[in-house]
Motif scaffolding. Structure first.
Motif, PDB file in Angstrom:
ATOM      1  N   ASN A 167     -43.975 -15.001 -13.857  1.00  0.00           N
ATOM      2  CA  ASN A 167     -43.959 -13.788 -13.189  1.00  0.00           C
ATOM      3  C   ASN A 167     -42.538 -13.640 -12.216  1.00  0.00           C
ATOM      4  OD1 ASN A 167     -46.048 -12.944 -14.279  1.00  0.00           O
ATOM      5  ND2 ASN A 167     -47.362 -13.445 -12.100  1.00  0.00           N
ATOM      6  N   ALA A 168     -42.279 -14.626 -11.652  1.00  0.00           N
ATOM      7  CA  ALA A 168     -40.831 -14.988 -10.824  1.00  0.00           C
ATOM      8  C   ALA A 168     -39.691 -14.809 -11.684  1.00  0.00           C
ATOM      9  CB  ALA A 168     -40.649 -16.166  -9.952  1.00  0.00           C
ATOM     10  N   LEU A 169     -39.344 -15.581 -12.844  1.00  0.00           N
ATOM     11  CA  LEU A 169     -38.567 -15.295 -13.927  1.00  0.00           C
ATOM     12  C   LEU A 169     -38.287 -13.814 -14.443  1.00  0.00           C
ATOM     13  CD1 LEU A 169     -39.079 -18.820 -15.705  1.00  0.00           C
ATOM     14  CD2 LEU A 169     -36.978 -18.109 -14.733  1.00  0.00           C
ATOM     15  N   PRO A 182     -45.405  -7.483 -11.089  1.00  0.00           N
ATOM     16  CA  PRO A 182     -46.115  -7.998 -12.506  1.00  0.00           C
ATOM     17  C   PRO A 182     -47.281  -7.318 -12.386  1.00  0.00           C
ATOM     18  CG  PRO A 182     -45.190  -9.909 -11.479  1.00  0.00           C
ATOM     19  CD  PRO A 182     -45.151  -8.734 -10.331  1.00  0.00           C
ATOM     20  N   VAL A 183     -47.804  -6.777 -13.661  1.00  0.00           N
ATOM     21  CA  VAL A 183     -49.182  -6.077 -13.568  1.00  0.00           C
ATOM     22  C   VAL A 183     -49.922  -6.709 -14.947  1.00  0.00           C
ATOM     23  CG1 VAL A 183     -48.427  -3.999 -12.778  1.00  0.00           C
ATOM     24  CG2 VAL A 183     -48.123  -4.035 -15.001  1.00  0.00           C
ATOM     25  N   TRP A 184     -49.365  -7.698 -15.756  1.00  0.00           N
ATOM     26  CA  TRP A 184     -49.848  -7.979 -17.172  1.00  0.00           C
ATOM     27  C   TRP A 184     -49.290  -9.253 -17.441  1.00  0.00           C
ATOM     28  CZ3 TRP A 184     -54.496  -6.805 -18.674  1.00  0.00           C
ATOM     29  CH2 TRP A 184     -55.106  -7.181 -19.996  1.00  0.00           C
ATOM     30  N   TYR A 185     -49.854 -10.352 -17.780  1.00  0.00           N
ATOM     31  CA  TYR A 185     -49.501 -11.475 -18.166  1.00  0.00           C
ATOM     32  C   TYR A 185     -50.121 -11.852 -19.397  1.00  0.00           C
ATOM     33  CZ  TYR A 185     -48.602 -16.658 -18.436  1.00  0.00           C
ATOM     34  OH  TYR A 185     -48.191 -17.844 -18.832  1.00  0.00           O
ATOM     35  N   THR A 194     -45.577  -8.057 -18.201  1.00  0.00           N
ATOM     36  CA  THR A 194     -45.324  -6.684 -18.026  1.00  0.00           C
ATOM     37  C   THR A 194     -45.128  -6.195 -16.518  1.00  0.00           C
ATOM     38  OG1 THR A 194     -46.541  -6.274 -20.033  1.00  0.00           O
ATOM     39  CG2 THR A 194     -46.254  -4.241 -18.504  1.00  0.00           C
ATOM     40  N   LEU A 195     -44.154  -5.554 -16.304  1.00  0.00           N
ATOM     41  CA  LEU A 195     -43.844  -5.074 -15.055  1.00  0.00           C
ATOM     42  C   LEU A 195     -43.888  -3.641 -14.593  1.00  0.00           C
ATOM     43  CD1 LEU A 195     -40.406  -7.224 -14.392  1.00  0.00           C
ATOM     44  CD2 LEU A 195     -42.800  -7.991 -13.959  1.00  0.00           C
ATOM     45  N   ASP A 220     -43.933   3.582 -16.356  1.00  0.00           N
ATOM     46  CA  ASP A 220     -42.405   3.005 -16.264  1.00  0.00           C
ATOM     47  C   ASP A 220     -42.229   1.541 -16.309  1.00  0.00           C
ATOM     48  OD1 ASP A 220     -42.582   5.740 -15.245  1.00  0.00           O
ATOM     49  OD2 ASP A 220     -41.653   5.124 -13.148  1.00  0.00           O
ATOM     50  N   ILE A 221     -43.274   0.980 -17.238  1.00  0.00           N
ATOM     51  CA  ILE A 221     -43.100  -0.245 -17.455  1.00  0.00           C
ATOM     52  C   ILE A 221     -41.838  -0.972 -18.207  1.00  0.00           C
ATOM     53  CG2 ILE A 221     -45.690  -0.440 -17.709  1.00  0.00           C
ATOM     54  CD1 ILE A 221     -45.741  -0.896 -20.798  1.00  0.00           C
TER      55      ILE A 221
END
Length: 161
Positions: free
Chosen positions: A11-13, A29-32, A42-43, A55-56
Motif C-alpha cells: 500500500n505504501a509503495l 488504498p481501497v482494495w488489495y 487500487t487507490l 476516480d480509481i
C-alpha cells in the motif's frame, strides 16, 4: 522467490508510485489483491471522509520486491474533478437498519459510486455472512438500497460481483 512484500508495504509503495506519477495526494488504498506473483493495489481519492470510487488508480507491483509493473489511471483521468455532491441526510447509525439482519456489518463509510451513467453518494457497509464478504451501498440521501456486491475469492485473486 518465496519472499514477498506484505500488504502494508505494498500500500505504501503504491501511494508513492501514484504520487511520483502525479496523481492526487488524497489517494487512499481501497482494495488489495494478490495473484500469480503480482499485487494490485487500487487507490481512490478520499476527500472529506468520502471515497470517490469513480476516480480509481490501480497500481500493479511485483510481489517479490514491490517493483512497479504497471499503472492504470483511465478512470481517474476521465472522472477526477470537483463535484457538487448532494447533502447527506441519512446518518451513519441508521445504515445498519437498511442492511439485512443476516449480515454482520463490520465497517461503514461514505462513498461516491458509479451507477449507470451517473454517480450516487452512498453509505458503504462492509459486511459478512457465513464466511462471505459483502458490500452493501445505501443511498445517503434517501436510505434506499442501491447495490449489493459479493466478494469472490478465486485463483486470480478477489473480485466483486
Amino acid at each position: 522467490k518465496s519472499e514477498r512484500i506484505g500488504q502494508s508495504e505494498a500500500n505504501a509503495l503504491a501511494l508513492g508510485y501514484a504520487a511520483d506519477a502525479g496523481y492526487s495526494d488524497t489517494l487512499t488504498p481501497v482494495w488489495y489483491n494478490e495473484f500469480d506473483g503480482k499485487i494490485l493495489v487500487t487507490l481512490a481519492p478520499e476527500i472529506d471522509d468520502i471515497v470517490y470510487y469513480p476516480d480509481i488508480v490501480k497500481i500493479k507491483l511485483r510481489a517479490s520486491d514491490g517493483a512497479l509493473t504497471g499503472i492504470e489511471a483511465c478512470s481517474y483521468c476521465a472522472n477526477h474533478r470537483e463535484r457538487d455532491l448532494p447533502k447527506v441526510v441519512m446518518d451513519r447509525d441508521a445504515v445498519k437498519g437498511c442492511v439485512s439482519d443476516k449480515l454482520s456489518v463490520e465497517h461503514i463509510r461514505l462513498a461516491l459510486i458509479p451507477k449507470g451513467s451517473g454517480e450516487r453518494l452512498c453509505w458503504e457497509a462492509a459486511s459478512e455472512y457465513d464466511g462471505l464478504d459483502y458490500f452493501v451501498y445505501v443511498d445517503a440521501t434517501d436510505g434506499s438500497q442501491v447495490e449489493i456486491l459479493r466478494v469472490i475469492d478465486d485463483n486470480q485473486g478477489k473480485s466483486v460481483i
